[in-house]
Each structure stands twice: as C-alpha cells, then as structure tokens.
Design an enzyme around this catalytic site. Structure first.
Site, PDB file in Angstrom:
ATOM      1  N   HIS A 100     -52.179  13.328  58.045  1.00 49.90           N
ATOM      2  CA  HIS A 100     -52.876  12.208  58.690  1.00 49.90           C
ATOM      3  C   HIS A 100     -52.772  10.965  57.831  1.00 49.90           C
ATOM      4  CE1 HIS A 100     -55.799  14.422  56.227  1.00 49.90           C
ATOM      5  NE2 HIS A 100     -56.378  13.250  55.988  1.00 49.90           N
ATOM      6  N   HIS A 102     -54.664   7.364  57.071  1.00 49.71           N
ATOM      7  CA  HIS A 102     -55.880   6.566  57.212  1.00 49.71           C
ATOM      8  C   HIS A 102     -55.479   5.105  57.383  1.00 49.71           C
ATOM      9  CE1 HIS A 102     -58.735   9.620  55.337  1.00 49.71           C
ATOM     10  NE2 HIS A 102     -57.571  10.071  54.864  1.00 49.71           N
TER      11      HIS A 102
HETATM   12  P1  AMP Z   1     -58.458  13.465  53.679  1.00 49.74           P
HETATM   13  O1  AMP Z   1     -59.521  13.460  52.605  1.00 49.74           O
HETATM   14  O2  AMP Z   1     -57.351  12.494  53.422  1.00 49.74           O
HETATM   15  O3  AMP Z   1     -57.978  14.867  53.978  1.00 49.74           O
HETATM   16  O4  AMP Z   1     -59.180  12.905  54.967  1.00 49.74           O
HETATM   17  C1  AMP Z   1     -59.788  13.697  55.917  1.00 49.74           C
HETATM   18  C2  AMP Z   1     -60.666  12.774  56.715  1.00 49.74           C
HETATM   19  O5  AMP Z   1     -60.974  13.394  57.933  1.00 49.74           O
HETATM   20  C3  AMP Z   1     -61.991  12.413  56.040  1.00 49.74           C
HETATM   21  O6  AMP Z   1     -62.059  11.003  55.849  1.00 49.74           O
HETATM   22  C4  AMP Z   1     -63.035  12.902  57.038  1.00 49.74           C
HETATM   23  O7  AMP Z   1     -64.118  12.013  57.159  1.00 49.74           O
HETATM   24  C5  AMP Z   1     -62.241  12.972  58.324  1.00 49.74           C
HETATM   25  N1  AMP Z   1     -62.712  13.938  59.298  1.00 49.74           N
HETATM   26  C6  AMP Z   1     -63.020  15.239  59.098  1.00 49.74           C
HETATM   27  N2  AMP Z   1     -63.384  15.821  60.262  1.00 49.74           N
HETATM   28  C7  AMP Z   1     -63.307  14.859  61.213  1.00 49.74           C
HETATM   29  C8  AMP Z   1     -63.565  14.831  62.617  1.00 49.74           C
HETATM   30  N3  AMP Z   1     -63.971  15.925  63.269  1.00 49.74           N
HETATM   31  N4  AMP Z   1     -63.374  13.663  63.275  1.00 49.74           N
HETATM   32  C9  AMP Z   1     -62.960  12.569  62.611  1.00 49.74           C
HETATM   33  N5  AMP Z   1     -62.703  12.525  61.297  1.00 49.74           N
HETATM   34  C10 AMP Z   1     -62.879  13.655  60.597  1.00 49.74           C
END
Ligand code: AMP
Ligand code: ZN
Length: 134
Positions: A100, A102
């Site tokens: 993903h 950001h």
């Molecule tokens: P990372 O730390 O780069 O793996 O980012 C994962 C991101 O996913 C974090 O910023 C979380 O806040 C976000 N996240 C986790 N679960 C969900 C969800 N169900 N919907 C939207 N964002 C999410």
C-alpha cells in the site's frame, strides 16, 4: 486474495472502507488513523506483501493510480503538497503486509513529518555508496 489479509478483505468488499477511488487494478480509501486530513491508502486489488514482491509492470500501473489519486486529492481538499510513503517490513513500520502507498496531504505551516537526520561523514558515505552501488 490472501485469507488472513485485512486489505484483501477490504478489496473484496468484506470489510467496509471510506472509498476514494476504485478501478480494475486498485482501491483507494481513507486511512482510519490519519496523519493529516485526507490521508489515503492506495492498494492493488491483488495481494503483494510489499514493494519487492510486485512485478515491475504492475508496479508501474499502480504508481500511475497513486499519482492520479494524489493529484485529485490536492485539488479536491485542497492541500499545499503531499508525501508518498510506502513501508516495507516491521523494522520500517509496516503493519499491514499487503502492498500500500500512503498519500499524506500537507499544508503550509503544518507539523513536519519527523525524519531525524544527522550530518553525514563524507568518507563513510563514499565507502557506503561503493558498498551498495549497483
Ligand atoms: P503501514 O504501517 O504502512 O503498514 O500502514 C498500515 C496503515 O493501515 C495504517 O496507517 C493503519 O492506520 C491503516 N489501516 C489499518 N486497518 C485499516 C482499515 N481497516 N481501514 C483503513 N486503514 C487501515
Ligand atoms: Zn492482501
């Protein structure tokens, strides 16, 4: 789809999200723990754990969607700039192991993202570049 993957479940519509954009290849939705207003995640619908797992051709297509969504957010909110972040591995802060990107909108006068940095040692940098040069 990977069974225990929350982002696969979101891509499949099994778990709801605050959708921003969708096409055949990607889904974009708001991060539920936003760093700034409009913090958005862009995911491929196919499961790849991280950057090193996605084929180059698919990555190019995914990045074109990241650009498209970021350009749209910049106009729609608006914001003055944005950061693109993409974490790989727990040591880098990755918490969801489905690739993903950001998109973090930024505003003039807002809090800077903190990347603590120190002054580099030129000799050490030269040796390090030699060590990792492709
Ligand atoms: P990372 O730390 O780069 O793996 O980012 C994962 C991101 O996913 C974090 O910023 C979380 O806040 C976000 N996240 C986790 N679960 C969900 C969800 N169900 N919907 C939207 N964002 C999410
Ligand atoms: Zn997944």
């Amino acid at each position: 789809m990977k069974n225990d993957c929350i982002f696969c479940a979101i891509a499949e519509g099994e778990i709801p999200c605050f959708k921003v954009y969708e096409d055949d290849l990607v889904l974009a939705y708001l991060d539920i723990n936003p760093c700034s207003e409009g913090h958005t995640l862009v995911i491929p619908k196919a499961h790849y754990a991280g950057l090193l797992d996605v084929p180059d051709a698919a990555l190019g297509e995914i990045l074109s969607r990241v650009k498209k969504v970021a350009a749209h957010i910049k106009e729609a909110l608006p914001c003055d700039g944005f950061n693109i972040l993409q974490n790989n591995g727990p040591a880098a802060g990755q918490s969801v192991f489905h690739l993903h990107f950001h998109i973090v909108p930024r505003r003039e006068g807002g809090e800077p993202l903190s990347f603590k940095s120190g002054k580099g040692d030129m000799a050490a940098l030269e040796a390090l570049a030699a060590r990792i040069r492709l």
